[in-house]
Write a protein that holds these residues in place. Structure first.
Motif, mmCIF file in Angstrom:
data_model
loop_
_atom_site.group_PDB
_atom_site.id
_atom_site.type_symbol
_atom_site.label_atom_id
_atom_site.label_comp_id
_atom_site.label_asym_id
_atom_site.label_seq_id
_atom_site.Cartn_x
_atom_site.Cartn_y
_atom_site.Cartn_z
ATOM 1 N N GLU A 66 0.811 -1.216 0.000
ATOM 2 C CA GLU A 66 0.000 0.000 0.000
ATOM 3 C C GLU A 66 0.845 1.266 0.000
ATOM 4 O O GLU A 66 0.492 2.238 -0.650
ATOM 5 N N HIS A 67 1.964 1.263 0.766
ATOM 6 C CA HIS A 67 2.758 2.470 0.935
ATOM 7 C C HIS A 67 4.239 2.201 0.722
ATOM 8 O O HIS A 67 4.786 1.236 1.248
ATOM 9 N N LEU A 68 4.874 3.088 -0.042
ATOM 10 C CA LEU A 68 6.322 3.064 -0.241
ATOM 11 C C LEU A 68 6.840 4.441 0.139
ATOM 12 O O LEU A 68 6.381 5.450 -0.390
ATOM 13 N N HIS A 69 7.779 4.463 1.083
ATOM 14 C CA HIS A 69 8.406 5.708 1.521
ATOM 15 C C HIS A 69 9.883 5.631 1.180
ATOM 16 O O HIS A 69 10.580 4.728 1.644
ATOM 17 N N VAL A 70 10.361 6.558 0.360
ATOM 18 C CA VAL A 70 11.767 6.592 -0.045
ATOM 19 C C VAL A 70 12.290 7.994 0.219
ATOM 20 O O VAL A 70 11.803 8.966 -0.356
ATOM 21 N N ARG A 71 13.290 8.093 1.118
ATOM 22 C CA ARG A 71 13.895 9.383 1.467
ATOM 23 C C ARG A 71 15.408 9.245 1.451
ATOM 24 O O ARG A 71 15.952 8.320 2.050
ATOM 25 N N ASP A 72 16.055 10.153 0.779
ATOM 26 C CA ASP A 72 17.521 10.184 0.715
ATOM 27 C C ASP A 72 18.106 8.865 0.227
ATOM 28 O O ASP A 72 19.044 8.317 0.812
ATOM 29 N N CYS A 73 17.540 8.361 -0.839
ATOM 30 C CA CYS A 73 18.019 7.155 -1.523
ATOM 31 C C CYS A 73 18.153 7.532 -3.001
ATOM 32 O O CYS A 73 17.327 7.138 -3.834
ATOM 33 N N PRO A 74 19.179 8.319 -3.357
ATOM 34 C CA PRO A 74 19.257 8.922 -4.683
ATOM 35 C C PRO A 74 19.388 7.945 -5.852
ATOM 36 O O PRO A 74 19.039 8.287 -6.974
ATOM 37 N N ASN A 75 19.847 6.726 -5.614
ATOM 38 C CA ASN A 75 20.067 5.766 -6.697
ATOM 39 C C ASN A 75 19.014 4.678 -6.772
ATOM 40 O O ASN A 75 19.049 3.830 -7.649
ATOM 41 N N PHE A 76 18.062 4.698 -5.850
ATOM 42 C CA PHE A 76 17.080 3.615 -5.766
ATOM 43 C C PHE A 76 16.045 3.706 -6.876
ATOM 44 O O PHE A 76 15.483 4.766 -7.144
ATOM 45 N N VAL A 77 15.817 2.569 -7.507
ATOM 46 C CA VAL A 77 14.780 2.454 -8.529
ATOM 47 C C VAL A 77 13.665 1.597 -7.941
ATOM 48 O O VAL A 77 13.880 0.417 -7.635
ATOM 49 N N ALA A 78 12.496 2.184 -7.747
ATOM 50 C CA ALA A 78 11.373 1.459 -7.146
ATOM 51 C C ALA A 78 10.919 0.330 -8.064
ATOM 52 O O ALA A 78 10.738 0.534 -9.260
ATOM 53 N N PRO A 79 10.737 -0.854 -7.496
ATOM 54 C CA PRO A 79 10.304 -1.996 -8.311
ATOM 55 C C PRO A 79 8.816 -1.958 -8.594
ATOM 56 O O PRO A 79 8.067 -1.206 -7.975
ATOM 57 N N ASN A 80 8.410 -2.808 -9.517
ATOM 58 C CA ASN A 80 6.998 -3.056 -9.759
ATOM 59 C C ASN A 80 6.587 -4.088 -8.714
ATOM 60 O O ASN A 80 7.184 -5.147 -8.626
ATOM 61 N N PHE A 81 5.586 -3.804 -7.912
ATOM 62 C CA PHE A 81 5.203 -4.704 -6.834
ATOM 63 C C PHE A 81 4.189 -5.761 -7.261
ATOM 64 O O PHE A 81 3.737 -6.551 -6.454
ATOM 65 N N HIS A 82 3.811 -5.776 -8.533
ATOM 66 C CA HIS A 82 2.890 -6.769 -9.080
ATOM 67 C C HIS A 82 1.587 -6.822 -8.295
ATOM 68 O O HIS A 82 1.211 -7.833 -7.737
ATOM 69 N N ARG A 83 0.940 -5.687 -8.247
ATOM 70 C CA ARG A 83 -0.350 -5.597 -7.582
ATOM 71 C C ARG A 83 -1.301 -4.809 -8.474
ATOM 72 O O ARG A 83 -0.875 -4.054 -9.336
ATOM 73 N N SER A 84 -2.584 -4.967 -8.253
ATOM 74 C CA SER A 84 -3.566 -4.337 -9.131
ATOM 75 C C SER A 84 -3.823 -2.871 -8.791
ATOM 76 O O SER A 84 -4.165 -2.092 -9.665
ATOM 77 N N LYS A 85 -3.649 -2.475 -7.522
ATOM 78 C CA LYS A 85 -3.895 -1.086 -7.129
ATOM 79 C C LYS A 85 -2.582 -0.314 -7.048
ATOM 80 O O LYS A 85 -1.522 -0.877 -6.829
ATOM 81 N N GLN A 86 -2.679 0.994 -7.187
ATOM 82 C CA GLN A 86 -1.505 1.859 -7.132
ATOM 83 C C GLN A 86 -0.944 1.925 -5.714
ATOM 84 O O GLN A 86 -1.678 1.962 -4.736
ATOM 85 N N VAL A 87 0.383 1.937 -5.611
ATOM 86 C CA VAL A 87 1.068 2.070 -4.327
ATOM 87 C C VAL A 87 1.217 3.560 -4.023
ATOM 88 O O VAL A 87 1.608 4.337 -4.879
ATOM 89 N N HIS A 88 0.897 3.965 -2.798
ATOM 90 C CA HIS A 88 1.035 5.360 -2.387
ATOM 91 C C HIS A 88 2.508 5.644 -2.119
ATOM 92 O O HIS A 88 3.119 5.022 -1.248
ATOM 93 N N LEU A 89 3.067 6.588 -2.851
ATOM 94 C CA LEU A 89 4.481 6.927 -2.731
ATOM 95 C C LEU A 89 4.663 8.174 -1.869
ATOM 96 O O LEU A 89 4.068 9.212 -2.148
#
Length: 112
Positions: A66-89
């Motif tokens: 449901e929720h992805l929180h990314v702070r001060d991770c300049p090189n991180f590429v968020a994966p596809n979580f393989h779910r039907s609903k959008q993840v709150h970023l």
């Protein structure tokens, strides 16, 4: 360890400056797919070298994310979580609730 993944609902990783992957290969063995069947929240903070959750060629499945929180991770590429609903970023309200709940009781593991 995979049995623990099946029950994990929230994961917070913070202040590991040398970490480049959350889950690292063990003995050169690569998994095609990693599944966190109950993971709802992933919080990543202050991880300067983080690039992937796991091997970039592997699939990460979190059907209830449901929720992805990314702070001060300049090189991180968020994966596809393989779910039907959008993840709150980076939902600030949800992040603040998490922080209030967990920071006083967090167990810190050192990254070496």
């Amino acid at each position: 360890m995979s049995q623990g993944f099946s029950k994990l609902e929230e994961l917070w990783v913070e202040d590991c400056s040398d970490l480049d992957e959350i889950i690292q290969k063990n003995g050169g063995i690569t998994l095609d797919k990693i599944t966190f069947p109950r993971l709802k929240t992933l919080a990543l903070q202050n991880l300067a070298h983080l690039v992937n959750f796991y091997d970039a060629n592997s699939s990460l499945e979190c059907p209830f994310m449901e929720h992805l929180h990314v702070r001060d991770c300049p090189n991180f590429v968020a994966p596809n979580f393989h779910r039907s609903k959008q993840v709150h970023l980076n939902d600030e309200r949800h992040y603040n609730l998490l922080k209030k709940r967990y920071v006083p009781i967090m167990v810190f593991l050192t990254c070496e």
